[in-house]
Write an enzyme that holds these catalytic residues in place. Structure first.
Site, PDB file in Angstrom:
ATOM      1  N   LYS A 133       0.857  -1.192   0.000  1.00 18.21           N
ATOM      2  CA  LYS A 133       0.000   0.000   0.000  1.00 18.21           C
ATOM      3  C   LYS A 133       0.884   1.229   0.000  1.00 18.21           C
ATOM      4  O   LYS A 133       1.953   1.224   0.627  1.00 18.21           O
ATOM      5  CB  LYS A 133      -0.872   0.017   1.262  1.00 18.21           C
ATOM      6  CG  LYS A 133      -2.128   0.834   1.109  1.00 18.21           C
ATOM      7  CD  LYS A 133      -3.172   0.017   0.388  1.00 18.21           C
ATOM      8  CE  LYS A 133      -4.544   0.580   0.497  1.00 18.21           C
ATOM      9  NZ  LYS A 133      -5.537  -0.453   0.153  1.00 18.21           N
TER      10      LYS A 133
HETATM   11  N1  GLU Z   1      -7.279  -0.218  -2.936  1.00 13.32           N
HETATM   12  C1  GLU Z   1      -8.068  -1.390  -3.146  1.00 13.32           C
HETATM   13  C2  GLU Z   1      -8.111  -2.242  -1.901  1.00 13.32           C
HETATM   14  O1  GLU Z   1      -7.917  -1.766  -0.812  1.00 13.32           O
HETATM   15  C3  GLU Z   1      -7.676  -2.137  -4.404  1.00 13.32           C
HETATM   16  C4  GLU Z   1      -6.333  -2.771  -4.426  1.00 13.32           C
HETATM   17  C5  GLU Z   1      -5.926  -3.342  -5.791  1.00 13.32           C
HETATM   18  O2  GLU Z   1      -6.755  -3.430  -6.682  1.00 13.32           O
HETATM   19  O3  GLU Z   1      -4.758  -3.676  -5.915  1.00 13.32           O
HETATM   20  O4  GLU Z   1      -8.404  -3.400  -1.941  1.00 13.32           O
END
Ligand code: GLU
Length: 447
Positions: A133
């Site tokens: 993240k």
């Molecule tokens: N930000 C989204 C989540 O928290 C998507 C993550 C992604 O598609 O890699 O799951």
């Protein structure tokens, strides 16, 4: 390696980091920030499944925590310095994967918690990705489109080869969208050199359709959430047609969940976001509300409902409550106030452990985030595959695959929860952790 053979997990451990003291106050881990809440959840699942303590130690901290400070020229000619992060939690099952968040409250601990959640989500679904993240600590609403583009491109450049199509693949999250992903893709493409350009398109997912995004990615998280609600309703013999629901946060996840649930005959009776809360027992039209949010930036001022307080919102009578805003919104007071049958965690980490215990006591079901909002990363995986194979799948194909995956995983979580007498969150963790533990057992640790 049979998990039973491994040493038991010590109580209240934050794992040993060479040279650092390991003493930990258990209380602070139970109600702290997103990272400590996630650590408490991991702890609970690890004990319930008897996770090997060495695997637990590895998973308790991210592999890499990258922080970059970079200057960007504003429209008025000034330079501002921005702080950007990328946390890479684990990649034993595949490339780090997870969103990029633009928000003024971004912290390293928050991203550590969110990155770990991505590891569990991918492993739960048996998607060959790990967890990561990233984010930048600023308020995107305060900047012009040109400034947002320059901030995104400088951040991408600062991260350099810390991201990559087979190494770490970002996606949208709070405060970012398909346009942000396309800027990242374009910047990365231009840095790798022209002969590589098209081969690295999948360095990000959640792109626009024109630039290599997948049909169904924008709606995927909301749609995946609704698949979980559908399965829950079937199990509980509950009729969604004629039911009522409330949503906190009307961004990508909340708005799509509301629109899809409304199509199934459910009525949106309460909504709220960072600007305020609204209610209408007769129901609100989520399509019109969504248009209002697109034009004004929040639900505030929407005419088809009455203004209420946050306290009133959490006390509204409804069948389904969907937290789809930021983390840790459901504390002890909210858990006591809620008058719903089920909490469906669209957001990442919306519920404090103390609140979870109260909800369980009150007979309110919780469908956990790593299951409920995993439709996003599932379709991100489809997008990544399409890019890798130079394919374009039609919407129906994506939707069929997503439905099958969500329902199969939901069934696995439910069955394991029944079998081991644990809650759904712990069951979801266990499924993912067993896959990860198996990979560590087979591969071992280098050297
Ligand atoms: N930000 C989204 C989540 O928290 C998507 C993550 C992604 O598609 O890699 O799951």
């Amino acid at each position: 390696m049979a998990p039973q053979e491994s040493a038991p997990i010590p109580t209240a451990t934050i794992p040993a980091i060479a040279g650092l003291p390991v003493a930990v106050d258990t209380r602070t881990r139970l109600s702290g920030n997103l990272y400590s809440v996630g650590a408490a959840q991991l702890d609970k699942a690890a004990k319930a499944m008897n996770l090997p303590s060495d695997v637990y130690t590895i998973l308790s901290q991210p592999k890499n925590e990258i922080i970059v400070n970079f200057p960007v020229r504003m429209d008025d000619g000034r330079y501002l310095l921005f702080k950007g992060y990328r946390v890479q939690h684990n990649n034993i099952l595949g490339p780090y994967k997870g969103g990029i968040r633009y928000h003024e409250d971004v912290t390293l601990d928050e991203l550590k918690g969110l990155a770990a959640a991505m590891t569990w989500k991918s492993a739960l679904h048996d998607i060959p990705f790990g967890g990561g993240k990233g984010g930048i600590k600023f308020n995107p609403r305060m900047h012009s489109k040109g400034e947002l583009e320059r901030i995104t491109r400088r951040y991408t450049h600062a991260l350099g080869s810390n991201i990559g199509p087979e190494f770490d693949v970002p996606a949208p999250d709070v405060g970012t969208n398909a346009q942000t992903m396309v800027w990242i893709m374009d910047t990365y493409m231009n840095v790798v050199g022209f002969s590589e350009k098209n081969a690295v398109r999948r360095v990000v997912t959640g792109k626009t359709i024109t630039c290599g995004g997948s049909y169904g990615r924008e709606t995927a998280t909301g749609q995946g959430l609704v698949h979980c609600v559908t399965e829950w309703a079937t199990d509980r013999k509950f009729n969604l047609n004629g039911s009522t629901f409330t949503v906190q946060g009307f961004g990508n996840v909340g708005s799509w969940a509301a629109k899809i649930l409304a199509k199934m005959g459910a009525t949106l009776v309460g909504v709220g976001d960072y600007k305020g809360y609204l209610a209408n027992p007769e129901g609100m039209n989520p399509h019109k509300l969504s248009e209002h949010v697109t034009h004004t930036g929040s639900v505030e001022g929407y005419r088809g409902a009455r203004k209420i307080t946050r306290e009133e919102f959490f006390g509204l009578e409804c069948d389904i409550f969907i937290p789809a805003a930021l983390e840790l919104e459901v504390g002890v007071d909210e858990a006591r106030a809620l008058k719903c049958k089920v909490v469906v965690e669209g957001a990442n980490g919306p519920t404090y452990p103390e609140a979870e215990a109260i909800l369980a006591e009150r007979g309110i079901d919780i469908l956990p985030d790593i299951l409920v909002n995993s439709g996003g990363v599932a379709v991100s995986y489809y997008e990544w595959l399409q890019n890798k194979r130079s394919e374009r799948w039609d919407l129906e194909e994506v939707e069929v695959r997503l439905e099958k995956r969500m329902k199969r995983t939901y069934g696995m979580v439910r069955d394991l929860a029944d079998e081991r007498k644990v809650d759904y969150r712990t069951a979801a963790y266990i499924i993912g952790l067993e896959r990860i533990a198996r990979a560590y057992a087979e591969r071992g640790i280098f050297p």
